[in-house]
Write a protein that holds these residues in place. Structure first.
Motif, mmCIF file in Angstrom:
data_model
loop_
_atom_site.group_PDB
_atom_site.id
_atom_site.type_symbol
_atom_site.label_atom_id
_atom_site.label_comp_id
_atom_site.label_asym_id
_atom_site.label_seq_id
_atom_site.Cartn_x
_atom_site.Cartn_y
_atom_site.Cartn_z
ATOM 1 N N SER A 158 19.218 -6.750 29.436
ATOM 2 C CA SER A 158 18.711 -6.331 28.119
ATOM 3 C C SER A 158 18.633 -4.811 27.991
ATOM 4 O O SER A 158 18.086 -4.310 27.005
ATOM 5 N N PRO B 153 19.233 -5.879 22.986
ATOM 6 C CA PRO B 153 19.914 -4.581 22.882
ATOM 7 C C PRO B 153 20.974 -4.368 23.942
ATOM 8 O O PRO B 153 21.821 -3.482 23.828
ATOM 9 N N VAL C 95 28.228 -1.756 21.025
ATOM 10 C CA VAL C 95 26.991 -1.184 21.572
ATOM 11 C C VAL C 95 27.069 0.337 21.571
ATOM 12 O O VAL C 95 26.136 1.027 21.135
ATOM 13 N N ARG D 166 26.840 1.759 18.126
ATOM 14 C CA ARG D 166 25.477 1.631 17.583
ATOM 15 C C ARG D 166 24.521 2.623 18.225
ATOM 16 O O ARG D 166 23.732 3.288 17.547
ATOM 17 N N GLU D 167 24.605 2.734 19.548
ATOM 18 C CA GLU D 167 23.673 3.577 20.277
ATOM 19 C C GLU D 167 24.116 5.037 20.318
ATOM 20 O O GLU D 167 23.297 5.922 20.510
#
Length: 236
Positions: free
Chosen positions: A44, A73, A223, A226-227
């Motif tokens: 996670s 996440p 990911v 997004r991050e």
């Protein structure tokens, strides 16, 4: 689980994140058994990319499927490549060139940790793979190149499994030679034998697994998009 008391690679990754303030750590695990402990600890956490190449349905059972790609996440930062029993040089090289190395390129780690198990060798009695010492040297060479390109050469390889007292020394030596660039005079007396075994090339059923694992790269890219490059973990 297995023969482990402490998960050395997981401890190192957690230490690098918390004490040294790293933002992204990658773990590549080519031990023949699924790295379920490392996966569970970081599944996670988007700061840790975990990639496991292992024999499908070997110990631990019901673990390490392609569909296990992370939680919450961390969805997309776990990549499993459960190769069929009997996989050899062709299958591992395909997994590396099409899954492992592209994933590292996308993730851009600041440190690369390697769970370097030698129990996927053709002599190991706890698995059914057919790698040679040269194959382990090849994998480490590719990881050294990736570390040099992506994180200033920061690579740590920790010896994990490997249960052939005859063959593990040659596999470990091949890895050390690849990491140091120093070629010794020691020769693997079985190298020509295992290299000549049938089915060392990529087989169709192995190809299907690699293709399925490739699709997880899209989740990893999502990911990172997004991050952004400044990946934040829980509570940071």
């Amino acid at each position: 689980m297995g023969f482990c008391i402490f998960n050395n690679v997981a401890v190192a990754a957690a230490h690098a994140l918390k004490v040294h303030g790293l933002r992204r750590v990658a773990v590549v695990d080519f031990d023949v058994h699924h790295g379920n402990g490392t996966q569970h600890m970081f599944e996670s956490d988007p700061r840790v990319l975990f990639i496991s190449l292992h024999q499908d349905s070997n110990y631990p059972l019901r673990s390490g499927y392609v569909t296990e790609t992370g939680v919450g996440p961390g969805e997309g930062t776990t990549i499993n490549v459960p190769l069929p029993p009997g996989s050899g040089s062709g299958a591992y090289k395909a997994a590396f060139t099409r899954v492992v190395l592209p994933a590292l390129e996308v993730f851009q780690p600041e440190l690369l940790l390697v769970s370097a198990g030698y129990d996927a060798s053709y002599m190991d009695n706890l698995a059914a793979m057919i790698l040679s010492s040269a194959d382990f040297g090849w994998m480490i060479s590719r990881l050294v190149e990736a570390a040099e390109a992506l994180c200033g050469g920061r690579l740590v390889a920790l010896h994990e499994g490997g249960y052939s007292e005859l063959y593990v020394p040659f596999c470990g030596l091949a890895a050390l030679e690849s990491m140091t660039g120093v070629k010794t005079e020691v020769q693997d007396p079985w190298l020509q034998e295992v290299a000549a075994w049938g089915y060392q090339e990529l087989q169709s059923h192995q190809e299907a697994v690699v293709t399925a694992a490739e699709k997880v790269l899209d989740k990893l890219r999502a990911v990172m998009a997004r991050e952004g490059t400044d990946v934040q973990g829980p509570g940071r």
